[in-house]
Design a protein around this motif. Structure first.
Motif, PDB file in Angstrom:
ATOM      1  N   GLU A  99       0.840  -1.204   0.000  1.00 10.08           N
ATOM      2  CA  GLU A  99       0.000   0.000   0.000  1.00 10.08           C
ATOM      3  C   GLU A  99       0.873   1.251   0.000  1.00 10.08           C
ATOM      4  O   GLU A  99       0.607   2.213  -0.732  1.00 10.08           O
ATOM      5  CB  GLU A  99      -0.909   0.006   1.224  1.00 10.08           C
ATOM      6  N   GLY A 103       0.209   0.835  -3.830  1.00 13.19           N
ATOM      7  CA  GLY A 103      -1.216   0.554  -3.737  1.00 13.19           C
ATOM      8  C   GLY A 103      -2.051   1.798  -3.476  1.00 13.19           C
ATOM      9  O   GLY A 103      -3.196   1.908  -3.942  1.00 13.19           O
ATOM     10  N   TYR A 104      -1.476   2.754  -2.744  1.00 16.29           N
ATOM     11  CA  TYR A 104      -2.200   3.990  -2.429  1.00 16.29           C
ATOM     12  C   TYR A 104      -2.572   4.758  -3.689  1.00 16.29           C
ATOM     13  O   TYR A 104      -3.573   5.486  -3.720  1.00 16.29           O
ATOM     14  CB  TYR A 104      -1.356   4.861  -1.507  1.00 16.29           C
ATOM     15  N   ARG A 107      -5.820   3.387  -4.952  1.00 16.42           N
ATOM     16  CA  ARG A 107      -6.951   3.803  -4.113  1.00 16.42           C
ATOM     17  C   ARG A 107      -7.330   5.267  -4.367  1.00 16.42           C
ATOM     18  O   ARG A 107      -8.466   5.662  -4.139  1.00 16.42           O
ATOM     19  CB  ARG A 107      -6.620   3.588  -2.635  1.00 16.42           C
ATOM     20  N   PRO A 145      -6.563  -2.930  -3.665  1.00 19.61           N
ATOM     21  CA  PRO A 145      -7.377  -1.759  -4.025  1.00 19.61           C
ATOM     22  C   PRO A 145      -8.448  -2.031  -5.069  1.00 19.61           C
ATOM     23  O   PRO A 145      -9.458  -1.337  -5.110  1.00 19.61           O
ATOM     24  CB  PRO A 145      -6.336  -0.764  -4.565  1.00 19.61           C
TER      25      PRO A 145
END
Length: 275
Positions: A99, A103-104, A107, A145
């Motif tokens: 993340e 990964g963020y 999202r 995500p």
């Protein structure tokens, strides 16, 4: 005293800012063709995109921008596996690190293409690699995500069964991650080939984890929550052994034009503007 200076996104000496190189190359390419997709790989073997969202490339419209990440067992998971953390803490730390690294971006609505991942012919005999594959597959499909949206877009490395040379590699030697044999006449390893095939199957058709379990002693029983998180990848793109180059625009452009395939999930919001 001497110190090593490495490429950064936008810190340290400006001569080593990757961000500036991306902006210059991206703008030049979009001047030639404003419909191109600009693919920007992360730092540290394309693992690390942690600084990108806070300072995105300037002058490149978001509809043209795709981020690129790599993921292998030897990058992050092996380090966590060697720690003294309990198994559930290792897995949680692995997800948290994915993340934080890239990964963020997903999202937040930015497209990320995992342009390299792969596993060895002997994966069934390596518990660390088996655990990594299970958890990366889970993150890709069911816990990450894009869970419930078709999963991540992936490219498998690599198709060729023969090494091309390079650091710690020997030209003509067997490529342990390769799908086909030296002569390109068949699969290099039937178990490996079958596992890659199962990774390409839909959720209802089973997945690679069922195959992996045939080759290893049973692991400790999982909780109901753990079982529910087990993954099924929906699609894998097989990548031929070509060095990853800065801003792989031409590959994306030719692929999109030749196949006219909708890029599910990641690029849906920008598709109408690009075509």
């Amino acid at each position: 005293d001497t110190a090593c200076v490495e490429l950064s996104w936008a810190t340290g000496p400006e001569q080593l800012w990757f961000k500036l190189a991306v902006e210059r190359a991206g703008k030049r390419m979009l001047d030639e063709n404003p419909k191109l997709l600009i693919s920007v790989p992360g730092l540290d073997f394309a693992m690390d995109l942690s600084s990108f969202a806070g300072l995105p490339p300037e002058g490149i419209p978001t509809r043209n921008l795709v981020y690129e990440a790599h993921e292998y067992v030897w990058q992050l998971y092996s380090f966590l596996y060697d720690t003294q953390y309990a198994a559930h803490e290792q897995n949680l730390s692995y997800y948290v690190n994915l993340e934080q690294k890239w990964g963020y971006l997903l999202r937040s609505g930015s497209p990320v293409w995992v342009s390299e991942f792969g596993f060895s012919h002997s994966f069934g005999e390596k518990p660390v690699e088996r655990n990594w594959l299970e958890h990366f597959a889970g993150y890709s499909q069911n816990t990450g995500p894009l869970a419930g949206q078709g999963g991540l877009d992936l490219a498998y490395w690599e198709l060729s069964g023969e090494q091309e040379g390079g650091v710690s590699r020997k030209a003509g030697a067997t490529e342990e991650y390769g799908i086909v044999n030296h002569c390109w006449t068949g699969a290099a390893d039937p178990r490996h080939y079958e596992a890659v095939g199962k990774l390409m199957a839909g959720p209802s058709a089973g997945g690679a984890m069922d195959l992996l379990e045939e080759y290893l002693p049973p692991l400790p029983a999982k909780s109901a929550d753990d079982v529910a998180r087990r993954s099924r990848l929906t699609h894998v793109v097989v990548a031929v052994s070509i060095p990853s180059i800065l801003l792989a625009v031409a590959v994306w452009s030719m692929w999109k034009k030749a196949n006219r395939v909708e890029h599910r999930g990641l690029l849906a919001s920008g598709r109408d503007e690009l075509e």
